[in-house]
Design a protein around this motif. Structure first.
Motif, PDB file in Angstrom:
ATOM      1  N   VAL A  49      41.637  43.613  35.807  1.00 42.92           N
ATOM      2  CA  VAL A  49      42.043  42.328  35.240  1.00 42.92           C
ATOM      3  C   VAL A  49      43.394  41.864  35.793  1.00 42.92           C
ATOM      4  CG1 VAL A  49      40.762  42.731  33.104  1.00 42.92           C
ATOM      5  CG2 VAL A  49      43.182  43.333  33.205  1.00 42.92           C
ATOM      6  N   MET A  50      44.219  42.802  36.227  1.00 45.90           N
ATOM      7  CA  MET A  50      45.517  42.412  36.793  1.00 45.90           C
ATOM      8  C   MET A  50      45.338  41.608  38.077  1.00 45.90           C
ATOM      9  SD  MET A  50      47.895  45.794  36.351  1.00 45.90           S
ATOM     10  CE  MET A  50      47.392  47.048  35.186  1.00 45.90           C
ATOM     11  N   THR A  51      44.282  41.913  38.819  1.00 47.16           N
ATOM     12  CA  THR A  51      44.059  41.206  40.092  1.00 47.16           C
ATOM     13  C   THR A  51      43.699  39.741  39.874  1.00 47.16           C
ATOM     14  OG1 THR A  51      41.701  41.793  40.161  1.00 47.16           O
ATOM     15  CG2 THR A  51      43.244  43.353  41.134  1.00 47.16           C
ATOM     16  N   LYS A  52      43.278  39.384  38.664  1.00 44.82           N
ATOM     17  CA  LYS A  52      42.960  37.992  38.368  1.00 44.82           C
ATOM     18  C   LYS A  52      44.224  37.134  38.308  1.00 44.82           C
ATOM     19  CE  LYS A  52      38.786  39.256  35.795  1.00 44.82           C
ATOM     20  NZ  LYS A  52      37.852  38.799  36.839  1.00 44.82           N
ATOM     21  N   VAL A  53      45.366  37.799  38.068  1.00 47.96           N
ATOM     22  CA  VAL A  53      46.647  37.099  38.031  1.00 47.96           C
ATOM     23  C   VAL A  53      47.350  37.206  39.383  1.00 47.96           C
ATOM     24  CG1 VAL A  53      48.866  36.869  36.849  1.00 47.96           C
ATOM     25  CG2 VAL A  53      46.861  37.681  35.583  1.00 47.96           C
TER      26      VAL A  53
END
Length: 390
Positions: free
Chosen positions: A296-300
């Motif tokens: 989910v961090m890669t979405k930011v």
């Protein structure tokens, strides 16, 4: 008054008495129920408060006055630095102390099998032992293998080569040299490891050191499963004078990670450190959840996390190596932090970690103070492990 009227009045009084009793009973029951709820809530709060206090590190006694401000305004401890040779003394005795003793007695030509046994019982790992024994067989003659100094130098050289292959050989030059920083925006560090390894303490010390270097740091309290985790982390972030992101009522660690990275990006933080719940490497379902946090961090920030570091307790020996293997398989670790190296006899796990996973050891913990979480230098480590003895 007629008997009929008297009967009616008696019935009315009876009904009024019953109604009054019911109303009073309802009021009393509601009051009693509310009091019970308040008592339970108070009891639960006391339990959680006790748990937080029990799990919080004792830090008030550390360096109460033995520190000063240097010319740049940084707080500098007046206590002497920990001598790595002293910290690794038990590891050295467990490994090379026993090898040294071999050459003081018995037939020198029989030492090779005994050396192999010692290496196997020194938490180096079987792959590392095979490599070290192979070096003794291939590089030394029979006569040379009977000489302690020659054997010692050969083992030392091979261990240096192991660290060089894992990119751990770079000299220590401060914590900034050990972190792969983002080219723009916040650098995201994801910290993983099992409970008890020293993960939260390491996050606190890393935060303090980064803040001392002028970095704006945000710590995300991603361990939403342990009641005391947030409070324990808050103690460290307060001490380091960095901000903590710990939203109330949020139990999804992936949501905490996502929002923290987003906040770090919008508010121009230099570093975002994401704490995670302690996972046993054997719990596949929990490992899947921590993989979700990373996704989910890669979405930011597509490149996030820029570092995925595992914190390992050196006292765990071979178990620490197994933990690292499983976490690496799931998360592609970029480095390791070895804690509790001071006083352990199992520091040889550092060599096994470098050999089998070939990931760099970034930091090692050799004491209780913030600066005792120090950058790892393979040269210093090997020299301390092979310190000369009369």
């Amino acid at each position: 008054m007629s008997p009929g009227h008297e009967t009616q009045i008696e019935v009315l009084f009876g009904l009024a008495a019953v109604l009054f009793t019911v109303i009073f009973g309802v009021i009393f029951f509601s009051f009693w129920k509310r009091m019970r709820s308040e008592q339970k809530a108070e009891k639960k709060t006391d339990v959680l408060t006790h748990e937080v206090k029990r799990e919080m590190p004792t830090m008030a006694v550390e360096e109460p006055v033995l520190a000063h401000l240097d010319s740049t305004g940084q707080i500098v401890s007046d206590l002497p630095a920990v001598d790595l040779s002293e910290a690794l003394k038990k590891t050295e005795e467990n490994l090379f102390g026993r090898i040294r003793s071999l050459f003081k007695s018995g037939d020198a030509n029989q030492h090779l099998d005994d050396i192999e046994e010692i290496l196997y019982t020194s938490d180096l790992g079987p792959v590392t032992v095979q490599r070290l024994m192979g070096a003794l067989h291939e590089k030394l003659s029979r006569k040379e293998r009977a000489d302690y100094d020659t054997v010692r130098d050969s083992l030392k050289e091979e261990i240096k080569n192991i660290f060089a292959a894992s990119h751990s050989a770079a000299p220590a030059a401060g914590i900034l040299s050990k972190i792969q920083f983002a080219t723009s925006g916040p650098t995201v560090l994801m910290i993983v490891g099992v409970n008890g390894a020293g993960k939260t303490t390491s996050i606190g010390k890393i935060s303090a050191q980064l803040a001392a270097e002028g970095k704006k740091v945000l710590v995300a309290a991603g361990d939403t499963f342990r009641a005391a985790a947030g409070g324990q982390l808050k103690v460290w972030t307060d001490r380091a004078q960095v901000e903590i992101y710990s939203p109330e009522g949020v139990t999804d660690p992936s949501a905490v990670a996502f929002d923290a990275v987003a906040k770090g990006k919008v508010q121009n933080y230099d570093v975002v450190i994401v704490d995670t719940a302690g996972r046993l490497h054997t719990q596949a379902n929990l490992m899947e959840e921590i993989k979700k946090m990373k996704r989910v961090m890669t979405k930011v920030i597509p490149e996030a996390p820029h570092e995925t570091l595992i914190v390992l307790d050196a006292n765990s020996g071979q178990n620490a190596l197994m933990q690292a293997k499983e976490f690496h398989k799931s998360l592609e670790l970029t480095g390791a932090v070895l804690t509790k190296m001071d006083g352990t006899a199992k520091g040889g796990v550092a060599v096994g970690l470098a050999q089998e996973l070939q990931i760099p050891i970034k930091l090692i913990g050799v004491g209780e103070r913030i600066q005792d979480l120090r950058t790892f230098s393979a040269q210093e480590f090997v020299d301390s492990l092979f310190q000369a003895h009369v």
